[in-house]
Design a protein around this motif. Structure first.
Motif, mmCIF file in Angstrom:
data_model
loop_
_atom_site.group_PDB
_atom_site.id
_atom_site.type_symbol
_atom_site.label_atom_id
_atom_site.label_comp_id
_atom_site.label_asym_id
_atom_site.label_seq_id
_atom_site.Cartn_x
_atom_site.Cartn_y
_atom_site.Cartn_z
ATOM 1 N N SER A 189 61.608 16.871 36.817
ATOM 2 C CA SER A 189 61.334 15.440 37.417
ATOM 3 C C SER A 189 62.609 14.817 38.166
ATOM 4 N N LEU A 246 61.157 19.409 31.539
ATOM 5 C CA LEU A 246 60.286 18.700 32.332
ATOM 6 C C LEU A 246 61.146 17.519 33.064
ATOM 7 N N GLU A 247 62.086 16.980 32.026
ATOM 8 C CA GLU A 247 62.942 15.834 32.581
ATOM 9 C C GLU A 247 63.799 16.658 33.696
ATOM 10 N N LEU A 256 51.145 12.371 43.002
ATOM 11 C CA LEU A 256 52.183 12.319 41.784
ATOM 12 C C LEU A 256 51.244 13.181 40.813
ATOM 13 N N SER A 257 49.901 12.805 40.400
ATOM 14 C CA SER A 257 49.079 13.440 39.531
ATOM 15 C C SER A 257 48.949 15.024 39.799
ATOM 16 N N LEU A 297 57.053 12.150 35.715
ATOM 17 C CA LEU A 297 57.088 11.847 37.125
ATOM 18 C C LEU A 297 56.994 10.153 37.550
ATOM 19 N N ALA A 316 52.219 16.899 39.077
ATOM 20 C CA ALA A 316 52.543 16.892 37.605
ATOM 21 C C ALA A 316 51.898 18.234 37.171
ATOM 22 N N SER A 317 50.617 18.309 37.470
ATOM 23 C CA SER A 317 49.981 19.325 36.855
ATOM 24 C C SER A 317 50.336 20.796 37.398
ATOM 25 N N MET A 318 50.983 20.736 38.452
ATOM 26 C CA MET A 318 51.839 21.905 39.020
ATOM 27 C C MET A 318 52.919 22.422 38.399
ATOM 28 N N ILE A 319 53.567 21.385 37.693
ATOM 29 C CA ILE A 319 54.954 21.723 37.056
ATOM 30 C C ILE A 319 54.691 22.466 35.664
ATOM 31 N N ASP A 320 55.636 23.441 35.725
ATOM 32 C CA ASP A 320 55.508 24.394 34.669
ATOM 33 C C ASP A 320 56.838 24.349 33.999
ATOM 34 N N GLU A 349 49.413 17.504 29.963
ATOM 35 C CA GLU A 349 49.335 17.022 31.378
ATOM 36 C C GLU A 349 49.717 15.519 31.580
ATOM 37 N N GLU A 354 60.067 19.079 26.908
ATOM 38 C CA GLU A 354 60.302 17.941 27.621
ATOM 39 C C GLU A 354 61.676 17.707 28.366
ATOM 40 N N VAL A 413 63.165 15.801 41.956
ATOM 41 C CA VAL A 413 62.494 15.050 42.854
ATOM 42 C C VAL A 413 63.166 14.053 43.556
#
Lengths: 143, 330
Positions: free
Chosen positions: B296, B292-293, B277-278, A83, B281-285, A76, B289, B299
């Motif tokens: 990201s 994730l990038e 933002l926090s 982000l 982030a927790s919703m991103i599946d 997390e 890495e 956005v």
């Protein structure tokens, strides 16, 4: 004039970092160190506040992937930090100034070295752009 | 002389939308006008600032101020209103948080002047004319207000008693606020005169939100045909609902547009952009890495999403405020 030593704020998870020694012992060796329980607790608010208060870099030490006491707090944290890089960029804060390092060191012996490495990286970047804390102080003084 | 309560309405750095929303109370405004004595409303009535200057301190019962503070004239007028008013209401997102113009704080004043008067492709200015605070023309001195380094919310310049957020605040909330003022039922000083819940709590699509939102791709609203019944976030469309105060009547959601955050932060939140933002982030599946990038990077215009209305009150931007020292000549 001597160059200002970069200030690094270090957050570290107590489950993997220095849990075998007392907090006082680690605190004696590290400046601006904040022990926390789980990197998943770190909110972008904390990181931004560190930068706002004059940090030149923020280092976050979390547990190894798959070893989080709370299942996925470190993952997390990684998502938030990834982000957050976009936000920091808008403020002229380079990506290298915020780092998440996943690993484990129960005695916390490597922590000073990790902070030193971060300090060296940040020093190479030079003073933080958009950091008005020093300018502001001088402006207030001359008033 | 009338013994009605005196009310003044002032605009600072404003688009006029906040004044428009007062007019949008429609016929009910007649009742309001009958119960108060309007002493200033530049957009609608011909009162002069010197009328206000001549008033006794605290003579105005309610001062309603919309718009952000960007120059010395705004700051001066805000201070005059504070001096003459018992209660100051920050009206609309600009007065409450700095508003959309607050995004200008990502650029310096010099950058903005250079672009507007020299570099923008539509500008033809061979002599490099740029507005000055004082100019001599035919032996006379002309003055202009000085633009500050950054955009400020009203409470960074004067003490504010109440906040009515929104871009603009919806007419029903305006009427509710004015009624509370007339009936002496205003809440504790410093309160926001809107809901205390987050928009998600009152959103008609809340029931469609899965227990765990898993975003694998972020899409912009114009790129997709959004399902008008499903939670935007569950469709991968950024919606500021989780970090935004409710009270708008879900007007954007109802026309299939995600929340942009004009009602600002919820109680006790220091930086709604960082908090969102926090949550996002927790919703991103993402599997790894690299994934994730990739998400990201999807956005687009992060700051525009996170701080569309609130950059001047955000954690990082507060710093710039002090360097301006707007309050220094108090």
């Amino acid at each position: 004039m001597k160059e200002k030593e970069p200030k690094i704020v270090c957050f570290s998870c107590r489950f993997s970092w220095g849990y075998l020694v007392s907090e006082e012992e680690i605190a004696a060796r590290l400046e601006n160190w904040i022990p926390i329980i789980c990197t998943g607790k770190i909110d972008p608010v904390h990181i931004l506040t560190a930068f706002r208060q004059g940090a030149d870099g923020v280092l976050i030490l979390g547990c190894p992937e798959g070893d989080c006491h709370y299942q996925d707090g470190n993952i997390e944290a990684r998502k938030r930090i990834t982000l957050l890089y976009n936000v920091l960029k808008s403020y002229g804060i380079e990506r290298e100034r915020l780092k998440l390092h996943l690993g484990a060191d129960p005695e916390g012996k490597t922590m000073p070295q990790l902070i030193k490495e971060m300090t060296d990286t940040v020093r190479k970047l030079g003073p933080r752009s958009g950091d008005t804390t020093t300018q502001k102080k001088s402006a207030t003084r001359t008033k | 002389m009338t013994d009605k309560k005196k009310v003044a309405i002032l605009w600072l750095g404003s688009c006029g939308g906040c004044d428009e929303t007062i007019v949008d109370i429609n016929e009910l405004i007649l009742g309001v006008v009958n119960s108060v004595d309007l002493v200033l409303w530049p957009i609608a009535l011909d009162f002069k600032y010197h009328h206000i200057e001549k008033m006794a301190d605290g003579e105005i019962a309610l001062g309603i101020i919309n718009g952000h503070v960007r120059n010395s004239d705004h700051a001066e007028m805000a201070k005059l209103m504070r001096q003459k008013s018992q209660v100051i209401l920050a009206f609309g997102a600009c007065a409450c948080f700095g508003g959309t113009p607050g995004l200008a704080n990502l650029r310096s004043k010099e950058d903005i002047f250079r672009w507007v008067y020299q570099e923008a492709p539509t500008v033809i200015n061979p002599k490099g004319v740029c507005p000055q605070t004082t100019t001599r023309v035919d032996g006379k001195e002309l003055t202009l207000p000085e633009m500050f380094e950054s955009v400020h919310s009203l409470d960074h310049v004067i003490d504010v008693d109440y906040y009515l957020p929104g871009c603009p605040p919806p007419p029903y909330l305006v009427l509710k606020a004015i009624t509370a003022f007339l009936e002496n039922t205003l809440p504790a000083k410093g309160s926001s005169l809107a809901s205390h819940k987050a928009l998600c709590d009152t959103c008609p699509r809340n029931a469609s939100k899965p227990n765990k939102v898993a975003i694998t791709e972020i899409k912009r609203i114009h790129e997709v045909e959004a399902d008008p019944t499903k939670c935007f976030l569950s469709q991968g469309i950024i919606c500021m609902g989780p970090a935004t105060r409710s009270g708008c009547g879900e007007s954007c959601i109802n026309i299939n547009i995600p929340c942009r955050g004009c009602f600002g932060h919820i109680e006790l939140v220091a930086d709604s952009g960082a908090k969102f933002l926090s949550g996002l982030a927790s919703m991103i599946d993402a599997e790894d890495e690299a994934g994730l990038e990739k998400i990201s990077d999807q956005v687009r215009d992060t700051m525009g999403y996170l701080y569309r209305f609130s950059l001047p009150i955000s954690i990082m931007n507060q710093k710039r405020l002090q360097s301006d020292e707007v309050k220094s000549d108090d």
